[in-house]
Design an enzyme around this catalytic site. Structure first.
Site, PDB file in Angstrom:
ATOM      1  N   THR A  52       0.855  -1.186   0.000  1.00 45.41           N
ATOM      2  CA  THR A  52       0.000   0.000   0.000  1.00 45.41           C
ATOM      3  C   THR A  52       0.898   1.246   0.000  1.00 45.41           C
ATOM      4  OG1 THR A  52      -0.193  -0.149   2.403  1.00 45.41           O
ATOM      5  CG2 THR A  52      -1.956  -1.162   1.103  1.00 45.41           C
ATOM      6  N   THR A  54       1.469   4.405   1.583  1.00 48.63           N
ATOM      7  CA  THR A  54       2.228   4.943   2.714  1.00 48.63           C
ATOM      8  C   THR A  54       3.138   3.871   3.311  1.00 48.63           C
ATOM      9  OG1 THR A  54       0.498   6.539   3.211  1.00 48.63           O
ATOM     10  CG2 THR A  54       2.053   6.062   4.988  1.00 48.63           C
ATOM     11  N   CYS A  55       2.629   2.656   3.390  1.00 52.72           N
ATOM     12  CA  CYS A  55       3.419   1.557   3.972  1.00 52.72           C
ATOM     13  C   CYS A  55       4.678   1.298   3.165  1.00 52.72           C
ATOM     14  CB  CYS A  55       2.567   0.292   4.049  1.00 52.72           C
ATOM     15  SG  CYS A  55       1.018   0.507   4.959  1.00 52.72           S
ATOM     16  N   SER A  56       4.557   1.327   1.838  1.00 50.74           N
ATOM     17  CA  SER A  56       5.696   1.037   0.965  1.00 50.74           C
ATOM     18  C   SER A  56       6.633   2.222   0.776  1.00 50.74           C
ATOM     19  CB  SER A  56       5.198   0.594  -0.412  1.00 50.74           C
ATOM     20  OG  SER A  56       4.602  -0.681  -0.336  1.00 50.74           O
TER      21      SER A  56
END
Length: 168
Positions: A52, A54-56
């Site tokens: 996703t 922001t996560c990545s």
């Protein structure tokens, strides 16, 4: 709801390994949370989903970048937990180049996440039950600090915040 002073829940997470070593076979390997955290200081962060935005782009890279500083501050291991299966977490680990710096742990059935009470309902966005975004410093299985993000936020669960807490 999970809070400082609580013990990590009794749960099994799954970790994908591409090479044999340290008692791990190739492929999915169960990680008993209580046993894996015993006697260690763990920088644990959780997020809504692998791959996703922001996560990545921010969350995982920050922990990879701060790996040496976290280790110097007394952190034995860094764990990333997400409600994804172990194969997705393994592919994401390759893409993020986490190597041996961050253990990418799948909580495929959300058992760990539900036990903490830190769930996020993303059914309306087609993602089902997920983990809220948070970080925690865990010492010998007990939560020493906990940083829970507000909806849609990325302000307190970053590696720099947890590093400051580990140094404190």
């Amino acid at each position: 709801m999970f809070k400082v002073g609580d013990r990590l829940p009794s749960a099994t997470l799954m970790e994908y390994s591409e090479v044999e070593g340290n008692g791990c076979s190739i492929g999915p390997n169960p990680v008993d949370v209580e046993k894996a955290a015993a006697g260690k200081t763990i920088a644990l962060f959780a997020l809504p989903g692998a791959f996703t935005p922001t996560c990545s782009a921010k969350h995982v890279p920050g922990y990879v970048e701060h790996y040496e500083a976290l280790r110097a501050a007394g952190v034995d291991e860094i764990w990333c937990v997400s409600v994804n299966d172990t194969y997705v977490m393994g592919a994401w680990a390759r893409e993020q180049k986490t190597g041996t710096k961050v253990r990418m742990l799948g909580d495929g059935s959300a058992a760990f996440t539900q036990a903490t009470g830190l769930t996020l309902d993303l059914a309306s966005r087609g993602m089902g039950l997920r983990s809220n975004r948070y970080s925690m410093l865990v010492k010998d299985g007990t939560v020493a600090s906990l940083n829970i993000e507000g909806p849609g936020k990325f302000e307190v669960s970053d590696a720099a915040t947890l590093l400051a807490q580990a140094k404190g």
